[in-house]
Design an enzyme around this catalytic site. Structure first.
Site, PDB file in Angstrom:
ATOM      1  N   SER A 195      -3.026  -1.365   9.052  1.00 16.36           N
ATOM      2  CA  SER A 195      -2.264  -0.310   8.374  1.00 16.36           C
ATOM      3  C   SER A 195      -2.779   1.056   8.800  1.00 16.36           C
ATOM      4  CB  SER A 195      -2.390  -0.452   6.862  1.00 16.36           C
ATOM      5  OG  SER A 195      -1.929   0.748   6.268  1.00 16.36           O
ATOM      6  N   MET A 243       1.974  -7.712  -2.686  1.00 18.53           N
ATOM      7  CA  MET A 243       0.962  -6.658  -2.870  1.00 18.53           C
ATOM      8  C   MET A 243      -0.245  -7.255  -3.585  1.00 18.53           C
ATOM      9  SD  MET A 243       2.182  -4.074  -1.374  1.00 18.53           S
ATOM     10  CE  MET A 243       0.701  -3.126  -1.718  1.00 18.53           C
ATOM     11  N   MET A 283       7.491   2.492   0.189  1.00 16.28           N
ATOM     12  CA  MET A 283       7.142   2.575  -1.233  1.00 16.28           C
ATOM     13  C   MET A 283       7.864   3.798  -1.789  1.00 16.28           C
ATOM     14  SD  MET A 283       3.200   1.498  -0.796  1.00 16.28           S
ATOM     15  CE  MET A 283       3.329   1.667   0.975  1.00 16.28           C
ATOM     16  N   MET A 327       5.225   6.537   1.540  1.00 11.58           N
ATOM     17  CA  MET A 327       5.170   6.721   0.074  1.00 11.58           C
ATOM     18  C   MET A 327       5.820   8.048  -0.304  1.00 11.58           C
ATOM     19  SD  MET A 327       1.194   5.753  -0.522  1.00 11.58           S
ATOM     20  CE  MET A 327       0.445   4.315   0.265  1.00 11.58           C
ATOM     21  N   ASP A 374      -0.787  -7.647   1.452  1.00  9.55           N
ATOM     22  CA  ASP A 374      -1.059  -6.229   1.676  1.00  9.55           C
ATOM     23  C   ASP A 374      -1.961  -5.663   0.585  1.00  9.55           C
ATOM     24  OD1 ASP A 374      -0.984  -3.645   2.547  1.00  9.55           O
ATOM     25  OD2 ASP A 374       1.140  -3.307   2.077  1.00  9.55           O
ATOM     26  N   HIS A 400       6.724  -0.300   5.635  1.00  8.62           N
ATOM     27  CA  HIS A 400       6.669  -0.646   4.212  1.00  8.62           C
ATOM     28  C   HIS A 400       7.061   0.591   3.407  1.00  8.62           C
ATOM     29  CE1 HIS A 400       3.746  -1.880   0.689  1.00  8.62           C
ATOM     30  NE2 HIS A 400       5.009  -1.880   0.318  1.00  8.62           N
ATOM     31  N   HIS A 424       1.365  -1.650  10.799  1.00  8.59           N
ATOM     32  CA  HIS A 424       1.907  -1.558   9.441  1.00  8.59           C
ATOM     33  C   HIS A 424       1.931  -0.081   9.037  1.00  8.59           C
ATOM     34  CE1 HIS A 424       2.757  -3.166   5.382  1.00  8.59           C
ATOM     35  NE2 HIS A 424       1.992  -2.186   4.934  1.00  8.59           N
ATOM     36  N   ASP A 440       2.878   2.661   6.108  1.00  6.89           N
ATOM     37  CA  ASP A 440       3.102   2.813   4.665  1.00  6.89           C
ATOM     38  C   ASP A 440       3.744   4.154   4.355  1.00  6.89           C
ATOM     39  OD1 ASP A 440       1.897   0.390   3.524  1.00  6.89           O
ATOM     40  OD2 ASP A 440       0.068   1.135   4.471  1.00  6.89           O
TER      41      ASP A 440
HETATM   42  C1  DX5 Z   1      -1.130   0.198  -0.213  1.00  7.20           C
HETATM   43  C2  DX5 Z   1      -0.536  -0.006   1.157  1.00  7.20           C
HETATM   44  C3  DX5 Z   1      -1.394  -0.814   2.039  1.00  7.20           C
HETATM   45  C4  DX5 Z   1      -2.709  -0.173   2.368  1.00  7.20           C
HETATM   46  C5  DX5 Z   1      -3.716  -1.267   2.555  1.00  7.20           C
HETATM   47  O1  DX5 Z   1      -0.217   0.804  -1.029  1.00  7.20           O
HETATM   48  O2  DX5 Z   1       0.703  -0.668   1.063  1.00  7.20           O
HETATM   49  O3  DX5 Z   1      -0.721  -1.172   3.244  1.00  7.20           O
HETATM   50  O4  DX5 Z   1      -2.661   0.614   3.518  1.00  7.20           O
HETATM   51  O5  DX5 Z   1      -4.941  -0.687   2.685  1.00  7.20           O
HETATM   52  P1  DX5 Z   1      -6.298  -1.488   2.459  1.00  7.20           P
HETATM   53  O6  DX5 Z   1      -6.339  -2.580   3.494  1.00  7.20           O
HETATM   54  O7  DX5 Z   1      -7.333  -0.444   2.673  1.00  7.20           O
HETATM   55  O8  DX5 Z   1      -6.270  -2.040   1.073  1.00  7.20           O
HETATM   56 ZN    ZN Z   2       1.626  -1.506   2.963  1.00  4.06          ZN
END
Ligand code: DX5
Ligand code: ZN
Length: 219
Positions: free
Chosen positions: A9, A138, A69, A38, A176, A67, A34, A36
């Site tokens: 990620s 998650m 969010m 947000m 994740d 991903h 990956h 993320d």
């Molecule tokens: C959290 C994200 C994850 C995050 C994971 O909201 O969706 O993808 O980057 O990070 P680690 O591996 O540090 O928990």
């Molecule tokens: Zn993620």
């Protein structure tokens, strides 16, 4: 069994050296990127948006696993397709008409993923599993990297694996949050196909070697 996949990620990458970190993943044994995204509404954090995804896509030479969010993900499906996303994952909790959203993602030429927050039961996917290419479980509350893994995830993986088998679906199970060398093997043994790892990879001394050892762990 096909190879288990590893998806670093980029949330945990050094954003001031993003190209360097992307090249590292390109050179590594990792399988996917990956990403993320947000919005500060669905989750209490804002990460990065379209211009950064575009910049990443310009350098990344592996599958882009995006991903979302965000609330109302339907508004941005074609945008992420144009930006180069290969897999687009939306949150179950953010979709009133999940079936329609999944169809729109596929119509836009991407694989369709559904992410479940830790409190959301996998049973809710029984009627839609055949329409889902990937379920992202998650294993932390979404919004931040570096949190600790929620142990109940193992049971969710097993329950989801059963549903996938019963419905004879080819859906991949992705985990994740909080993935590390201590839980990776146990997760694939429980039935996971794809592991996302942020902090464990990028905050380690030698990310390239960390990726190699995680891949070995889950082979
Ligand atoms: C959290 C994200 C994850 C995050 C994971 O909201 O969706 O993808 O980057 O990070 P680690 O591996 O540090 O928990
Ligand atoms: Zn993620």
């Amino acid at each position: 069994m096909p190879d288990k996949l590893l998806a670093p990620s980029l949330l945990a990458a050094d954003f001031a050296n993003l190209q360097r970190d992307i090249e590292m993943v390109n050179e590594s044994e990792a399988d996917w990127f990956h990403l993320d995204v947000m919005d500060g509404v669905f989750v209490p954090n804002i990460s990065f948006g379209m211009p950064v995804v575009k910049a990443i896509a310009n350098h990344a030479r592996k599958t882009l696993d995006v991903h979302l969010m965000i609330v109302e993900p339907d508004r941005y499906i074609t945008t992420f397709s144009e930006l180069g996303a290969n897999i687009l994952t939306v949150h179950y909790e953010a979709c009133t008409h999940l079936h329609r959203t999944l169809q729109a993602i596929k119509m836009a030429g991407m694989k369709a993923g559904v992410a479940l927050n830790p409190h959301t039961s996998v049973k809710l996917l029984e009627d839609s599993i055949q329409d889902i290419d990937l379920v992202c479980l998650m294993s932390v509350n979404p919004g931040f990297g570096g949190q600790s893994f929620i142990e109940n995830t193992y049971q969710k993986v097993k329950d989801l694996r059963k549903i996938i088998e019963q419905k004879k679906s080819g859906t991949l199970i992705e985990i994740d949050g909080g993935v590390n060398a201590g839980n990776a093997k146990k997760l694939v043994t429980a039935g996971a196909d794809v592991l996302v790892a942020g902090s464990f990879v990028f905050k380690s001394q030698h990310p390239l070697e960390t990726i190699a050892s995680l891949k070995k762990e889950i082979a």
